[in-house]
Scaffold this active site. Structure first.
Site, PDB file in Angstrom:
ATOM      1  N   SER A 114       0.812  -1.210   0.000  1.00 47.61           N
ATOM      2  CA  SER A 114       0.000   0.000   0.000  1.00 47.61           C
ATOM      3  C   SER A 114       0.851   1.268   0.000  1.00 47.61           C
ATOM      4  CB  SER A 114      -0.909   0.003   1.234  1.00 47.61           C
ATOM      5  OG  SER A 114      -0.134  -0.140   2.414  1.00 47.61           O
ATOM      6  N   GLN A 116       1.744   4.170   1.888  1.00 50.11           N
ATOM      7  CA  GLN A 116       1.659   4.187   3.346  1.00 50.11           C
ATOM      8  C   GLN A 116       2.707   5.097   3.964  1.00 50.11           C
ATOM      9  OE1 GLN A 116       3.991   0.461   5.019  1.00 50.11           O
ATOM     10  NE2 GLN A 116       2.732  -0.213   3.282  1.00 50.11           N
ATOM     11  N   HIS A 118       4.334   5.748   8.325  1.00 46.65           N
ATOM     12  CA  HIS A 118       4.304   5.292   9.716  1.00 46.65           C
ATOM     13  C   HIS A 118       4.348   6.507  10.630  1.00 46.65           C
ATOM     14  CE1 HIS A 118       4.921   1.401   7.978  1.00 46.65           C
ATOM     15  NE2 HIS A 118       6.087   1.749   7.489  1.00 46.65           N
ATOM     16  N   LYS A 141       7.548   3.509  13.958  1.00 44.62           N
ATOM     17  CA  LYS A 141       8.027   2.410  13.123  1.00 44.62           C
ATOM     18  C   LYS A 141       8.989   2.901  12.027  1.00 44.62           C
ATOM     19  CE  LYS A 141       6.348  -1.446  10.290  1.00 44.62           C
ATOM     20  NZ  LYS A 141       5.268  -1.883   9.384  1.00 44.62           N
ATOM     21  N   GLU A 143      11.945   2.422   9.579  1.00 45.30           N
ATOM     22  CA  GLU A 143      12.331   1.121   9.033  1.00 45.30           C
ATOM     23  C   GLU A 143      13.403   1.253   7.965  1.00 45.30           C
ATOM     24  OE1 GLU A 143       8.455  -0.133   7.704  1.00 45.30           O
ATOM     25  OE2 GLU A 143       8.866   0.431   5.635  1.00 45.30           O
ATOM     26  N   HIS A 280       5.673   5.912   1.159  1.00 40.35           N
ATOM     27  CA  HIS A 280       6.394   4.890   0.415  1.00 40.35           C
ATOM     28  C   HIS A 280       5.469   3.733   0.075  1.00 40.35           C
ATOM     29  CE1 HIS A 280       6.714   3.679   4.664  1.00 40.35           C
ATOM     30  NE2 HIS A 280       6.820   2.420   4.241  1.00 40.35           N
ATOM     31  N   ARG A 299      -2.477   3.780   5.828  1.00 45.74           N
ATOM     32  CA  ARG A 299      -2.571   3.463   4.393  1.00 45.74           C
ATOM     33  C   ARG A 299      -3.521   4.424   3.670  1.00 45.74           C
ATOM     34  NH1 ARG A 299      -2.943  -1.311   7.308  1.00 45.74           N
ATOM     35  NH2 ARG A 299      -1.219  -2.782   6.974  1.00 45.74           N
ATOM     36  N   LYS A 305      -7.094  -3.141   2.415  1.00 40.95           N
ATOM     37  CA  LYS A 305      -7.236  -2.880   3.842  1.00 40.95           C
ATOM     38  C   LYS A 305      -7.777  -1.465   4.077  1.00 40.95           C
ATOM     39  CE  LYS A 305      -3.506  -6.039   5.190  1.00 40.95           C
ATOM     40  NZ  LYS A 305      -2.210  -6.174   5.890  1.00 40.95           N
TER      41      LYS A 305
END
Length: 420
Positions: A114, A116, A118, A141, A143, A280, A299, A305
């Site tokens: 997706s 998205q 964080h 989050k 990453e 991203h 998202r 979702k």
């Protein structure tokens, strides 16, 4: 605890999300099968998306010697494995309950993930309090993605001049932007403060369009690209991305992000880091992924979702720039191991690649580690202990150990760790 008990194998967990590579094509499935994960039977039609290694309550690893004991429970009972400094530094994130500050994963991506972002810690706490059924922990989050195979990703907002280029060369995209916003956006390019505001307006405008508005333009765009009809100045990589996204999610509004976000291809061993608020979407490939110990995702497109467009729009940084600004350049950890060290305290990752018979020594790490063998086999030794590991094996390394690795076959090993 004895020195031997300070290093031990753990059993990862497998997530079979719809976007994963199917059957034997999945690196996740290959590793699970090679290490003989208990209860795992490779199904040729199942999409194997993620291999989780860590203590996240959604899907905690367990001890290979006792599958009834989670890694979190074991670490809580033996805090010396975590190390006093790490426990003190991350106490608010539950280290005393055995929760590692990081979550380590392997991802095998067939369909795009997706669009998205964080949340940062403050926003994560708010979202968790307001919607605990959706945002299931209060942690941030950040990453890092490290390519195992050629890996494609959308990552961060394009430089403003490239977005303008898309607006000037792609009539279907231009048709979605109100003329006043178009003029304001173009005029603001040389004014960074105003440009950030107008970039937010542009993104919000596109992502909140009704299907009755964006749908006909998207249909026309895809049909034109499939026919090979490119306007002057249109870019082949954007065409490739639009057609890939439309194949994965036909008619989805998220496809328009191809004109707003960087599109990168990483080769094996290359890495990117994404902090809070960076938009991203991973598009294709196999990666190692390490993140703070959270599963919070906001998202807005390319997903079946829940889409939380208001929170995504409000939470982005809107800092444009080339995709290379997200690159993580490895440095020497030992010879020949390489260290990927993003600008956050929760984790770093070491990649060790050795030929058969070659050896390396990892310095003492004052914090816990999780390692996985993705190729080959080796003897791992520390003090008076030794552990034989091969493809798919995942093992925990307690704090304060010097670790020697001797390859018995061509070896690639990844080790995530945290130290205070």
């Amino acid at each position: 605890m004895s020195a031997v008990d300070a290093v031990f194998k753990i059993i990862p967990t497998i997530q079979d999300y719809d976007w994963g590579k199917v059957g034997e094509a999945s690196k996740v499935a290959q590793l699970a099968a090679a290490s003989k994960v208990p209860g795992f039977t490779l199904n040729a039609e199942t999409p194997y998306a993620e291999l989780w290694m860590g203590t996240h309550p959604k899907s905690s690893s367990v001890l290979q010697s006792d599958a009834s004991t989670t890694l979190a429970k074991h670490l809580a009972a033996h805090p010396e494995l975590m190390g006093e400094q790490v426990t003190a530094k991350f106490e608010g994130d539950g280290t005393k309950e055995g929760n590692l500050p990081f979550l380590f994963k392997v991802l095998s991506i067939q369909k795009a993930l997706s669009i998205q972002t964080h949340p940062d810690k403050q926003k994560a706490g708010i979202l968790h309090k307001e919607k605990p059924d959706i945002y299931k922990d209060p942690n941030h989050k950040p990453e890092m993605a490290l390519a195992l195979t050629p890996f494609k990703a959308m990552c961060g907002f394009l430089p403003l001049e490239k977005i303008v280029h898309h607006l000037l060369t792609t009539p279907e995209f231009t048709a979605l932007v109100p003329p006043k916003l178009m003029t304001s956006f173009m005029v603001s390019i040389n004014n960074p403060e105003r440009a950030k505001s107008y970039l937010k307006d542009l993104f919000a405008t596109i992502m909140t369009l009704p299907e009755s508005t964006y749908g006909p333009q998207l249909t026309a765009l895809v049909a034109r690209y499939k026919a090979g009809d490119l306007k002057a100045g249109e870019l082949r990589d954007v065409v490739e991305l639009v057609l890939k996204l439309d194949e994965d999610f036909p008619g989805d509004i998220g496809i328009w992000c191809a004109f707003l976000l960087n599109y990168l291809t990483l080769e094996k061993g290359e890495a990117i880091f994404l902090g809070a608020g960076e938009p991203h979407a991973y598009v294709y490939g196999d990666i190692m992924e390490c993140m703070a110990n959270s599963d919070n995702v906001i998202r807005a497109g390319l997903t079946p979702k829940l889409r939380d467009i208001p929170n995504l729009v409000d939470g982005l940084t809107y800092v444009p720039g080339p995709g290379t600004k997200h690159a993580v350049q490895p440095t020497a950890f030992s010879s020949p191991s390489r260290l990927y060290d993003p600008p956050i305290p929760e984790f770093s990752v070491v990649m060790t690649a050795l030929g058969a018979g070659e050896a390396d020594t990892h310095r003492v790490v004052n914090g816990p580690s999780i390692a996985i063998v993705t190729e080959g086999a080796a003897a791992v030794s520390w003090g008076s202990g030794e552990l034989q590991v091969s493809v798919g094996d995942v093992f925990f390394v307690g704090s304060g150990l010097e670790l020697s690795v001797k390859a018995s076959d061509q070896l690639v090993l990844f080790r995530a760790f945290v130290e205070a």
